[in-house]
Design a protein around this motif. Sequence first.
Motif, PDB file in Angstrom:
ATOM      1  N   ALA A   1       0.833  -1.203   0.000  1.00 31.14           N
ATOM      2  CA  ALA A   1       0.000   0.000   0.000  1.00 31.14           C
ATOM      3  C   ALA A   1       0.864   1.247   0.000  1.00 31.14           C
ATOM      4  O   ALA A   1       2.011   1.236   0.467  1.00 31.14           O
ATOM      5  CB  ALA A   1      -0.920   0.012   1.219  1.00 31.14           C
TER       6      ALA A   1
ATOM      7  N   ASP B   1       0.748   6.228   4.100  1.00 32.80           N
ATOM      8  CA  ASP B   1      -0.169   7.318   4.431  1.00 32.80           C
ATOM      9  C   ASP B   1       0.047   7.725   5.879  1.00 32.80           C
ATOM     10  O   ASP B   1      -0.253   6.960   6.802  1.00 32.80           O
ATOM     11  CB  ASP B   1      -1.622   6.873   4.217  1.00 32.80           C
ATOM     12  CG  ASP B   1      -2.594   8.036   4.184  1.00 32.80           C
ATOM     13  OD1 ASP B   1      -2.430   8.954   5.012  1.00 32.80           O
ATOM     14  OD2 ASP B   1      -3.507   8.033   3.333  1.00 32.80           O
TER      15      ASP B   1
ATOM     16  N   ARG C   1     -12.919  -3.809   2.238  1.00 32.22           N
ATOM     17  CA  ARG C   1     -12.623  -2.476   1.737  1.00 32.22           C
ATOM     18  C   ARG C   1     -13.812  -1.532   1.924  1.00 32.22           C
ATOM     19  O   ARG C   1     -14.964  -1.954   1.964  1.00 32.22           O
ATOM     20  CB  ARG C   1     -12.281  -2.537   0.240  1.00 32.22           C
ATOM     21  CG  ARG C   1     -11.119  -3.439  -0.088  1.00 32.22           C
ATOM     22  CD  ARG C   1      -9.804  -2.872   0.390  1.00 32.22           C
ATOM     23  NE  ARG C   1      -9.355  -1.768  -0.450  1.00 32.22           N
ATOM     24  CZ  ARG C   1      -8.503  -0.829  -0.052  1.00 32.22           C
ATOM     25  NH1 ARG C   1      -8.029  -0.857   1.181  1.00 32.22           N
ATOM     26  NH2 ARG C   1      -8.114   0.135  -0.871  1.00 32.22           N
TER      27      ARG C   1
ATOM     28  N   HIS D   1     -15.080   1.968  -0.028  1.00 33.38           N
ATOM     29  CA  HIS D   1     -14.888   2.913  -1.130  1.00 33.38           C
ATOM     30  C   HIS D   1     -16.081   3.853  -1.203  1.00 33.38           C
ATOM     31  O   HIS D   1     -17.236   3.403  -1.132  1.00 33.38           O
ATOM     32  CB  HIS D   1     -14.733   2.181  -2.464  1.00 33.38           C
ATOM     33  CG  HIS D   1     -13.453   1.417  -2.595  1.00 33.38           C
ATOM     34  ND1 HIS D   1     -12.219   2.004  -2.435  1.00 33.38           N
ATOM     35  CD2 HIS D   1     -13.215   0.106  -2.849  1.00 33.38           C
ATOM     36  CE1 HIS D   1     -11.267   1.092  -2.601  1.00 33.38           C
ATOM     37  NE2 HIS D   1     -11.846  -0.066  -2.846  1.00 33.38           N
TER      38      HIS D   1
ATOM     39  N   ASP E   1     -12.848   6.843   1.624  1.00 32.50           N
ATOM     40  CA  ASP E   1     -12.445   6.150   0.405  1.00 32.50           C
ATOM     41  C   ASP E   1     -11.059   5.525   0.555  1.00 32.50           C
ATOM     42  O   ASP E   1     -10.217   6.041   1.289  1.00 32.50           O
ATOM     43  CB  ASP E   1     -12.439   7.149  -0.760  1.00 32.50           C
ATOM     44  CG  ASP E   1     -12.590   6.469  -2.115  1.00 32.50           C
ATOM     45  OD1 ASP E   1     -13.067   5.317  -2.154  1.00 32.50           O
ATOM     46  OD2 ASP E   1     -12.234   7.085  -3.130  1.00 32.50           O
ATOM     47  N   HIS E   2     -10.848   4.408  -0.155  1.00 34.07           N
ATOM     48  CA  HIS E   2      -9.581   3.672  -0.107  1.00 34.07           C
ATOM     49  C   HIS E   2      -9.215   3.308   1.334  1.00 34.07           C
ATOM     50  O   HIS E   2      -8.110   3.571   1.809  1.00 34.07           O
ATOM     51  CB  HIS E   2      -8.458   4.472  -0.766  1.00 34.07           C
ATOM     52  CG  HIS E   2      -8.678   4.714  -2.224  1.00 34.07           C
ATOM     53  ND1 HIS E   2      -8.697   3.701  -3.159  1.00 34.07           N
ATOM     54  CD2 HIS E   2      -8.913   5.865  -2.910  1.00 34.07           C
ATOM     55  CE1 HIS E   2      -8.918   4.203  -4.356  1.00 34.07           C
ATOM     56  NE2 HIS E   2      -9.065   5.512  -4.245  1.00 34.07           N
TER      57      HIS E   2
ATOM     58  N   HIS F   1      -6.185   4.021   6.286  1.00 31.34           N
ATOM     59  CA  HIS F   1      -6.113   4.581   4.943  1.00 31.34           C
ATOM     60  C   HIS F   1      -5.139   3.705   4.151  1.00 31.34           C
ATOM     61  O   HIS F   1      -3.939   3.686   4.421  1.00 31.34           O
ATOM     62  CB  HIS F   1      -5.591   6.019   4.989  1.00 31.34           C
ATOM     63  CG  HIS F   1      -6.462   6.950   5.774  1.00 31.34           C
ATOM     64  ND1 HIS F   1      -7.582   7.551   5.251  1.00 31.34           N
ATOM     65  CD2 HIS F   1      -6.374   7.383   7.063  1.00 31.34           C
ATOM     66  CE1 HIS F   1      -8.152   8.322   6.162  1.00 31.34           C
ATOM     67  NE2 HIS F   1      -7.439   8.240   7.272  1.00 31.34           N
TER      68      HIS F   1
ATOM     69  N   LYS G   1      -4.357   2.555   0.145  1.00 32.44           N
ATOM     70  CA  LYS G   1      -4.576   2.521  -1.296  1.00 32.44           C
ATOM     71  C   LYS G   1      -3.555   1.586  -1.909  1.00 32.44           C
ATOM     72  O   LYS G   1      -2.349   1.728  -1.678  1.00 32.44           O
ATOM     73  CB  LYS G   1      -4.443   3.934  -1.895  1.00 32.44           C
ATOM     74  CG  LYS G   1      -4.826   4.006  -3.354  1.00 32.44           C
ATOM     75  CD  LYS G   1      -4.837   5.454  -3.837  1.00 32.44           C
ATOM     76  CE  LYS G   1      -5.310   5.522  -5.291  1.00 32.44           C
ATOM     77  NZ  LYS G   1      -5.373   6.928  -5.777  1.00 32.44           N
TER      78      LYS G   1
END
Length: 305
Positions: free
Chosen positions: A8, A11, A51, A53, A100-101, A135, A137
């Motif tokens: 990932a 973050d 997940r 989203h 999101d993500h 978080h 992604k």
Amino acid sequence: MIQGTHNAIEDPRNEHIKIFINGELLPRPDAKISVYDSGYLVGDGVWEGFRVHKGRMIFIRQHLDRLWQSAKVVGMNLPFSKEDLVANVQKTLDANGMEDHIHVRVMVTRGIKKTPSQDPRFTVSGPNVVIIAEHKKASAETKKQGVSLFTSTIRRGSPDYLDPRLNCHSKLHEVQALIQALEAGADEALMLDIQGFVATCNATNFFMVKGNEVWTSTGQYCMNGITRGHVISLCHQNGIICKQKNFSLFDTYGADEAFVTGSFGGITPVNKIDGKPIGNGGMGELTRKIHQLYQDLITSEIHSQ
């Protein structure tokens, strides 16, 4: 950066997340649980990862069904409803301002024991529930270049002693398989079943492409993958031949394409197995088509909620 299907993008917001523990939301440094917890002592717990989203929990009903089934298999009574758990997940997301993500991990252990022992009769509390939302992604670079696999000597176990479909905290054999792969210079481990046929990977499910056909294992010795199930269904719905069958490394080394599936990475191409290149590296034509079908399914899931 660590290479693999759970790779990932870093973050910094994850350093300041709040974690749900038994009804409380605690800052990450303060999120602790007793050393007498059943999961810590003997791996007595079940879990789910899914997940989020655009504010939607993706395929949440299937994940909840799998969690409740796992709890039933190990004889763990969950004193709360699926709706209660979803509400607590949402509470955790809201406390962290997450939309999101996002990757959510729900862990439920049998509870606190009065003394270190595997005997469930020594449990003196109700189940411990932990919800970690981060978080996360997925790395676009991993999707582009793919991952390499190494065939581990650690086999996927028989259903009569630890069913591979059980999402439990006892994952040491998978960790051993992954360590072998890492020591061999690969990203993840490919695991065979007790008969020597290709079963699954240490944390994802395996598919290969031969001609115009997609092959995956029979499912008897692989994880009960929700993404795997969606891929099989999408192939059937879109005229792609998908066979659940026994096949060996002989077949796998001659694959035109290969990919692995999981809730976090979705569909990730495989570029090499045991040092042998697969296809031209990266995502092949049929893999790319299936990847797009899966992305469309996620979009549909978001809109349906």
